[in-house]
Design a protein around this motif. Sequence first.
Motif, mmCIF file in Angstrom:
data_model
loop_
_atom_site.group_PDB
_atom_site.id
_atom_site.type_symbol
_atom_site.label_atom_id
_atom_site.label_comp_id
_atom_site.label_asym_id
_atom_site.label_seq_id
_atom_site.Cartn_x
_atom_site.Cartn_y
_atom_site.Cartn_z
ATOM 1 N N GLU A 107 -5.749 -25.599 -8.173
ATOM 2 C CA GLU A 107 -4.509 -25.545 -8.820
ATOM 3 C C GLU A 107 -3.454 -24.349 -8.587
ATOM 4 O O GLU A 107 -3.797 -23.460 -7.988
ATOM 5 N N PRO A 108 -2.321 -24.700 -8.949
ATOM 6 C CA PRO A 108 -1.289 -23.393 -8.829
ATOM 7 C C PRO A 108 -1.723 -22.237 -9.621
ATOM 8 O O PRO A 108 -2.260 -22.282 -10.771
ATOM 9 N N ASP A 109 -1.805 -21.059 -9.156
ATOM 10 C CA ASP A 109 -2.042 -19.658 -9.681
ATOM 11 C C ASP A 109 -0.843 -19.370 -10.833
ATOM 12 O O ASP A 109 0.468 -18.943 -10.185
ATOM 13 N N VAL A 110 -1.179 -19.208 -11.990
ATOM 14 C CA VAL A 110 -0.135 -19.019 -12.996
ATOM 15 C C VAL A 110 -0.358 -17.550 -13.665
ATOM 16 O O VAL A 110 0.403 -17.351 -14.607
ATOM 17 N N ALA A 111 -1.359 -16.975 -12.925
ATOM 18 C CA ALA A 111 -1.518 -15.704 -13.635
ATOM 19 C C ALA A 111 -0.257 -14.861 -13.636
ATOM 20 O O ALA A 111 0.492 -14.747 -12.433
ATOM 21 N N PRO B 210 3.387 -17.444 -21.038
ATOM 22 C CA PRO B 210 2.765 -18.650 -21.530
ATOM 23 C C PRO B 210 3.552 -19.901 -21.292
ATOM 24 O O PRO B 210 3.027 -20.936 -20.838
ATOM 25 N N ALA B 211 4.613 -19.948 -21.644
ATOM 26 C CA ALA B 211 5.657 -21.054 -21.662
ATOM 27 C C ALA B 211 6.020 -21.630 -20.019
ATOM 28 O O ALA B 211 5.935 -22.829 -19.836
ATOM 29 N N LEU B 212 6.165 -20.619 -19.314
ATOM 30 C CA LEU B 212 6.187 -20.774 -17.926
ATOM 31 C C LEU B 212 4.890 -21.387 -17.249
ATOM 32 O O LEU B 212 4.993 -22.398 -16.356
ATOM 33 N N LEU C 52 24.938 -17.713 -17.623
ATOM 34 C CA LEU C 52 23.618 -17.481 -17.937
ATOM 35 C C LEU C 52 23.143 -18.548 -18.807
ATOM 36 O O LEU C 52 24.000 -19.094 -19.444
ATOM 37 N N PRO C 53 21.805 -18.818 -18.787
ATOM 38 C CA PRO C 53 21.282 -19.728 -19.569
ATOM 39 C C PRO C 53 21.345 -19.619 -20.875
ATOM 40 O O PRO C 53 21.003 -18.555 -21.397
ATOM 41 N N GLY C 54 21.067 -20.514 -21.747
ATOM 42 C CA GLY C 54 21.040 -20.238 -23.142
ATOM 43 C C GLY C 54 19.688 -20.885 -23.855
ATOM 44 O O GLY C 54 19.379 -20.314 -24.847
ATOM 45 N N ASP C 55 18.767 -21.486 -22.853
ATOM 46 C CA ASP C 55 17.663 -21.818 -23.612
ATOM 47 C C ASP C 55 16.582 -21.024 -23.192
ATOM 48 O O ASP C 55 16.750 -20.346 -22.086
ATOM 49 N N GLU C 56 15.452 -21.246 -23.724
ATOM 50 C CA GLU C 56 14.362 -20.157 -23.675
ATOM 51 C C GLU C 56 13.657 -20.291 -22.314
ATOM 52 O O GLU C 56 13.484 -19.307 -21.755
ATOM 53 N N LEU C 57 13.359 -21.727 -21.696
ATOM 54 C CA LEU C 57 12.529 -21.653 -20.537
ATOM 55 C C LEU C 57 13.463 -21.238 -19.326
ATOM 56 O O LEU C 57 12.726 -20.213 -18.665
ATOM 57 N N PRO C 58 14.598 -21.424 -19.249
ATOM 58 C CA PRO C 58 15.283 -21.029 -18.001
ATOM 59 C C PRO C 58 15.550 -19.503 -18.312
ATOM 60 O O PRO C 58 15.924 -18.738 -17.112
ATOM 61 N N ARG C 59 15.693 -19.019 -19.593
ATOM 62 C CA ARG C 59 15.969 -17.470 -19.461
ATOM 63 C C ARG C 59 14.706 -16.859 -19.037
ATOM 64 O O ARG C 59 14.404 -15.771 -18.589
ATOM 65 N N LEU C 60 13.307 -17.257 -19.378
ATOM 66 C CA LEU C 60 12.104 -16.739 -19.048
ATOM 67 C C LEU C 60 11.919 -16.850 -17.504
ATOM 68 O O LEU C 60 11.719 -15.903 -17.007
ATOM 69 N N ALA C 61 12.442 -17.915 -17.052
ATOM 70 C CA ALA C 61 12.415 -17.931 -15.753
ATOM 71 C C ALA C 61 13.048 -17.149 -15.047
ATOM 72 O O ALA C 61 12.666 -16.341 -13.916
ATOM 73 N N MET C 62 14.265 -16.810 -15.602
ATOM 74 C CA MET C 62 15.136 -15.919 -14.718
ATOM 75 C C MET C 62 14.696 -14.760 -14.757
ATOM 76 O O MET C 62 14.867 -14.000 -13.726
#
Length: 975
Positions: free
Chosen positions: A3-7, A11-13, A412-422
């Motif tokens: 599987e992809p390595d998410v280390a 956690p959300a990402l 700039l994003p306002g939601d949590e997931l794109p902010r974490l990604a960025m």
Amino acid sequence: MTEPDVAGLAPALADNAQAVWASIMERADTETAAALQQALAATDLARECGRALACSRFVAEQARRNPATFSALLNSGDLAHSLTAKQYAQRLAEALDEPTADPMAVLRRFRNREMLRIVWRDFCRSADTRETIADTSALADTCIAAAQSLAMAQLQARHGIPRGRSDGAEQNLVVLAMGKLGAAELNVSSDIDLIFAFPEAGETDHPDKPLSNEEFFTRLGRAIIKLLDQPTADGFVFRVDMRLRPYGESGALVHNFTALEEYYQDQGRDWERYAMIKARPVTGGEANGQTLMSALRPFVYRRYVDFGVIESLRSMKQMIQTEVRRKGLQDNVKLGSGGIRDVEFIAQCLQLIRGGRDTALQRRELLPVLDECERLGSLPPGVAKVLRDAYLFLRDSEHAIQGFDDRQSQTLPGDELPRLAMATLMGCDSWDDYLSVLESHRERVAQHFSELIAEPGADAPEDAEELLPWDASLDAAMLAKAGYRQSEDTLARLDTLRESRKLLSLQSEGRERLHAFMPRFLKACLDSEDPDRTLARLLPLVTAVVRRSAYLALLLENPRALQQLVLLGSASPWIATQLERSPVLLDELLDSASLYSAPDREALENELQQQVLRLPIDDLEAQMDALRYFKASHVLRVAASELGGQLPLMQVSDKLTFLAEVILGQVIAIAWADLVAKYGEPDRQGDGYGFAIFGYGKLGGIELGHGSDLDLVFVQDSASQGVTSGPRQIDNVMFYTRLGQRIIHILETRMMLGQLYEVDMRLRPSGASGMLVTTCEGFRSYQSDSAWTWEHQALVRARFVAGDATVAARVDEVRRDVLCRERDLEALRHEVLAMRSRMREHLLPARCKAGDLFHLKQGEGGIVDIEFMVQYAVLAWAYQVPELVRWSDNVRLLETLAQKSLFDPADCELLTEAYLAYRSASHQLALQQIEGVVPANEFVPQREAVRRCWDTLLCHGIAGGNDDKELNGETHEPG
């Protein structure tokens, strides 16, 4: 199972990446699933896959939609390197050579695969910023060239090869890439700015179906745009923006080299020089490209250090700053203060100023230009590195925003997931850490931007005198001692503000700004002729902005702007009201040079084009908002110039009329684009709209005043049996009717900045019961056979104001024929007198009929009497003196009547003086928010002169209404 390595991912990402992978595997067949697992197990892709799937919905969606294509990409080795334009071209050609290939689908699937690869490499930092933008630009170049080749082959098969008129040489289209694509700095989800050009006029060599080169290449351009831009089930290739071409949205789609060179040399604006810095030919052959760029280079770069462009660049800079404040763009990494655009502006300003002499600056790429500017001493030591580091960080941020969803955004994003990604992509531990680094870069850029071509001089120093307090200790005695004459009333107004709910609920920052502002405001009002009246007029504005304290900060930081506010508020309650309704106009007070210098028509067109250029043409709300600000700001400038004595009456009306015409031109472009996107283009002759707007009344007579509505007539000229070209076809009549409706909607809809104009369509053929849009033939038939005399009077003041000039020429021919018809003078005189009597009966206020007051417009001896005399004269004598139909404004018509000895020249002079005096008074009263009524003892000589001329010309004495003609059920003056 591999599987992809998410280390290392949040956690959300990590959860997002694993969920996406599971979805991909569910959709994959057995062979594809095995290949996917093998790709991650056998290579170093597992970590990259986790990062890409977690941080990009675009990558995830492409992989989910077609697992087999995704698997092939993972196993291809292409994720390890970028591609050259030659490699792209070879791969795309192979895909298009498939016997069943659908070009639209192939182009889009090719783009999606390669853009997935580019985003993957950028997000996994396998490619740095410069490699990413070069890779993306090469992809765009390849797709443009392929689209052109496909479209060219189809057109040549039908119409032959286009050939030059001079030597018969084969012609080809040169596509000029502008903006970021021109500089080979394209971002991962950008539109592409293009200009189309071809070498010379001529026609194709088909024996039966030849086309002019202009028509051939226009069709070719449209086909290219469709191949690249039109959305399908597979998405799009690149969004295409053609608004940088000459004349923008209203200009021809293609130009030959000579026309292009002549346009830029004769009419090119400084902002077009600015844009042309990055122009790069991407198709059409190297020789053609070099020929075109050699012809355009003298327009962009002068032979000397060009200090003459500085004022224009200063205006561009101020426009940028105003836009940031007005639209609240601080969350935009491109357009916000200290953003990408600021870095680009610094570099391109210095290129325009010094590029003519220092030829090393004549290049498109930004970062080498910054280095060269520092080497030349145009930037202080070390600044190039500061700007370079900021630029690369901002471009990476832009890619993180756009690559997340394949969406053209820099916000700039306002939601949590794109902010974490960025934050993850930018190497930061948290969103707050990212914002801290971002703000540090932007502050440094903003500082250097503010120092670039700064305004000469500084704001007036702070007055050292003691200021009045803004607290409970302030009393009437203090106000009186300071200079307020009605101190009790003024104190009551201030107490009302202090105790208002708005003020009591202020946050601490807003309260502090108000406490700093009010003492300075109270002192500034003392500089006016009537401090109490000025304060009373402007206090509603303070109340309106008290919660938007950025405006208070603007006035605090710019004492000259506060001085201008007090000066204008003191002079005109109308201006004070406009500022209260639209506080955003306070930005206009920052530059007194532009505030008191209303631009001419060409400058208006230039400025509007700059303001709307970067707005998507299909973003109707943004376009409408921009138009309203544009109008409000320029109406304010005209009013300020009028009050300041810089503009005489005739020029005030000229400026307001030109403003309306420029806005109408843009409104047609917006409405047209909206309808064409839905239904395709109507069947019509030529490349124009096939639609024209004629102005009547004050607009037609070039006599608009403050608050004037627009009397409009819409005319179209196309085959009534034709239909539009889009999938959702409608007939031409319906298309043009909806075009007219959309134009009225854009003009009349009330938004935060109000409406553009009130529109009156009752002067169209058959009035309120007639078609909204008439055809040229319908217009001719009605005016020739059915129109009443008062409608021919109205036609005297009709004038083309926007749209298709070919349609306008046909309507002008009808107007000329109708007005030059020989008439029975006795019948004409009777009808004109009867209509004037009826108008006075219905439109003259009852309180003005007693004789104590004079209504400037409808009163006896007033404006309308002069207009009726002129209209009568045109209808009576134009058949003998056709020159009378040349003009639509009363002043020049009176001059013509005098020159042709149809009126006594002395009487014409008296009528002109009276007309201008009345209109000047009307303008001044409007700025004071007073109705156009004055005491009867004013304008006595003028009224007597007008009455005498009226009696001489029209044989005073016929009274009564015209019972044979109801004005379409409504009372509406023809003038």
